[in-house]
Motif scaffolding. Sequence first.
Motif, PDB file in Angstrom:
ATOM      1  N   TYR A 169     -10.977  57.738  -8.692  1.00 56.13           N
ATOM      2  CA  TYR A 169     -10.443  56.557  -8.013  1.00 56.13           C
ATOM      3  C   TYR A 169     -10.676  55.305  -8.857  1.00 56.13           C
ATOM      4  O   TYR A 169      -9.801  54.446  -8.981  1.00 56.13           O
ATOM      5  CB  TYR A 169     -11.083  56.413  -6.634  1.00 56.13           C
ATOM      6  CG  TYR A 169     -10.332  55.501  -5.682  1.00 56.13           C
ATOM      7  CD1 TYR A 169      -9.008  55.154  -5.892  1.00 56.13           C
ATOM      8  CD2 TYR A 169     -10.959  55.002  -4.541  1.00 56.13           C
ATOM      9  CE1 TYR A 169      -8.328  54.334  -5.010  1.00 56.13           C
ATOM     10  CE2 TYR A 169     -10.289  54.184  -3.653  1.00 56.13           C
ATOM     11  CZ  TYR A 169      -8.977  53.852  -3.886  1.00 56.13           C
ATOM     12  OH  TYR A 169      -8.306  53.029  -3.003  1.00 56.13           O
ATOM     13  N   ASP A 170     -11.869  55.215  -9.473  1.00 55.49           N
ATOM     14  CA  ASP A 170     -12.150  54.097 -10.382  1.00 55.49           C
ATOM     15  C   ASP A 170     -11.132  54.058 -11.521  1.00 55.49           C
ATOM     16  O   ASP A 170     -10.577  53.005 -11.859  1.00 55.49           O
ATOM     17  CB  ASP A 170     -13.559  54.228 -10.970  1.00 55.49           C
ATOM     18  CG  ASP A 170     -14.647  53.924  -9.957  1.00 55.49           C
ATOM     19  OD1 ASP A 170     -14.342  53.334  -8.907  1.00 55.49           O
ATOM     20  OD2 ASP A 170     -15.816  54.276 -10.218  1.00 55.49           O
TER      21      ASP A 170
ATOM     22  N   THR B 148     -16.405  52.628  -7.105  1.00 52.10           N
ATOM     23  CA  THR B 148     -16.069  53.143  -5.784  1.00 52.10           C
ATOM     24  C   THR B 148     -17.277  53.818  -5.154  1.00 52.10           C
ATOM     25  O   THR B 148     -18.031  54.528  -5.821  1.00 52.10           O
ATOM     26  CB  THR B 148     -14.913  54.155  -5.881  1.00 52.10           C
ATOM     27  OG1 THR B 148     -13.789  53.514  -6.478  1.00 52.10           O
ATOM     28  CG2 THR B 148     -14.517  54.681  -4.515  1.00 52.10           C
TER      29      THR B 148
ATOM     30  N   THR C 104      -9.359  55.603   2.735  1.00 51.18           N
ATOM     31  CA  THR C 104     -10.012  54.526   1.996  1.00 51.18           C
ATOM     32  C   THR C 104      -9.989  53.235   2.801  1.00 51.18           C
ATOM     33  O   THR C 104      -9.092  53.014   3.622  1.00 51.18           O
ATOM     34  CB  THR C 104      -9.339  54.288   0.628  1.00 51.18           C
ATOM     35  OG1 THR C 104     -10.107  53.344  -0.118  1.00 51.18           O
ATOM     36  CG2 THR C 104      -7.932  53.747   0.787  1.00 51.18           C
TER      37      THR C 104
ATOM     38  N   ARG D 220     -13.421  45.842  -4.037  1.00 46.34           N
ATOM     39  CA  ARG D 220     -14.539  46.663  -3.540  1.00 46.34           C
ATOM     40  C   ARG D 220     -13.954  47.741  -2.631  1.00 46.34           C
ATOM     41  O   ARG D 220     -13.523  47.480  -1.506  1.00 46.34           O
ATOM     42  CB  ARG D 220     -15.523  45.794  -2.763  1.00 46.34           C
ATOM     43  CG  ARG D 220     -16.760  46.531  -2.241  1.00 46.34           C
ATOM     44  CD  ARG D 220     -17.701  45.542  -1.566  1.00 46.34           C
ATOM     45  NE  ARG D 220     -18.192  44.563  -2.542  1.00 46.34           N
ATOM     46  CZ  ARG D 220     -18.712  43.369  -2.199  1.00 46.34           C
ATOM     47  NH1 ARG D 220     -18.764  43.014  -0.933  1.00 46.34           N
ATOM     48  NH2 ARG D 220     -19.146  42.557  -3.145  1.00 46.34           N
ATOM     49  N   ALA D 221     -13.909  48.969  -3.144  1.00 45.72           N
ATOM     50  CA  ALA D 221     -13.249  50.061  -2.420  1.00 45.72           C
ATOM     51  C   ALA D 221     -14.242  51.154  -2.052  1.00 45.72           C
ATOM     52  O   ALA D 221     -15.229  51.390  -2.748  1.00 45.72           O
ATOM     53  CB  ALA D 221     -12.126  50.650  -3.268  1.00 45.72           C
TER      54      ALA D 221
ATOM     55  N   THR E  14     -14.810  59.817  -6.624  1.00 49.19           N
ATOM     56  CA  THR E  14     -15.097  58.397  -6.862  1.00 49.19           C
ATOM     57  C   THR E  14     -14.799  58.016  -8.309  1.00 49.19           C
ATOM     58  O   THR E  14     -14.266  56.934  -8.575  1.00 49.19           O
ATOM     59  CB  THR E  14     -16.555  58.057  -6.521  1.00 49.19           C
ATOM     60  OG1 THR E  14     -17.429  58.951  -7.216  1.00 49.19           O
ATOM     61  CG2 THR E  14     -16.814  58.162  -5.021  1.00 49.19           C
TER      62      THR E  14
ATOM     63  N   ALA F  25     -10.647  49.078   1.660  1.00 48.84           N
ATOM     64  CA  ALA F  25     -10.901  48.233   0.499  1.00 48.84           C
ATOM     65  C   ALA F  25     -10.854  46.768   0.909  1.00 48.84           C
ATOM     66  O   ALA F  25     -10.045  46.375   1.759  1.00 48.84           O
ATOM     67  CB  ALA F  25      -9.879  48.502  -0.602  1.00 48.84           C
TER      68      ALA F  25
END
Length: 223
Positions: free
Chosen positions: A96-97, A72, A165, A122-123, A93, A167
């Motif tokens: 979030y991953d 991220t 976000t 891909r965020a 980050t 994505a």
Amino acid sequence: MKLALMMSTLCIASLGMVGCSSTITKPEDYSGFLKDYSQLKEAKSPSGVDVMRWVDPKLDITKYSSIYIEPTQFYPQPKPTEKIPQSTLSGITGYYDQALKRELAKSLPLADAPGPGVVVVRAAITGVSSSTEGLKPYEIIPIALVAAAVSTATGIRDQETDLATEAVFLDGGSNKVIAEVVRKGTGKSLENDSQVMTANDVKNVMDGWAHDLNQSYVKLKVQ
């Protein structure tokens, strides 16, 4: 006169709360992370939240056997502040991953790299621009603290934590875009305008995003 001023201040604060409660990101708040926003349409996430989303109508989800989650990123890249230090940014980050891998691995094996038959996620954590009249916003950075309530008796303002976000989902073989989503959410309220924000304050938001992404995949697969 004082009563009128007090009512006006409270009204402004209430409007700020209503604005922050919406989960739809307005076009003026798009970060530029996605290459094309024109196809996005308002939709409901599996948890019933309003989001902006696009899925390729020709998508054959059954052709994918694994998923690769890119690290991220922030877009645009923020500068740490006293209220939102680098440890918080890194924690967001990183978490979030973890959330994406935890939830999406329930449906597809995690791949080590892109390739044929692999969905690439891909965020980014993106900017949300918010301000309340009479109250100075801290920073216009990916995590914005927004006035949620005003206490005229003590002068203490509770603060909401807003996160957004964007994505994009790619075919790992052709690099073709197969889906996009833009959404935001509100985390825990901070006690006052001097409290430092941490990643823990928005973990619930990222958990919800990751859960919805997996449930969206599940729904596509059974269609």
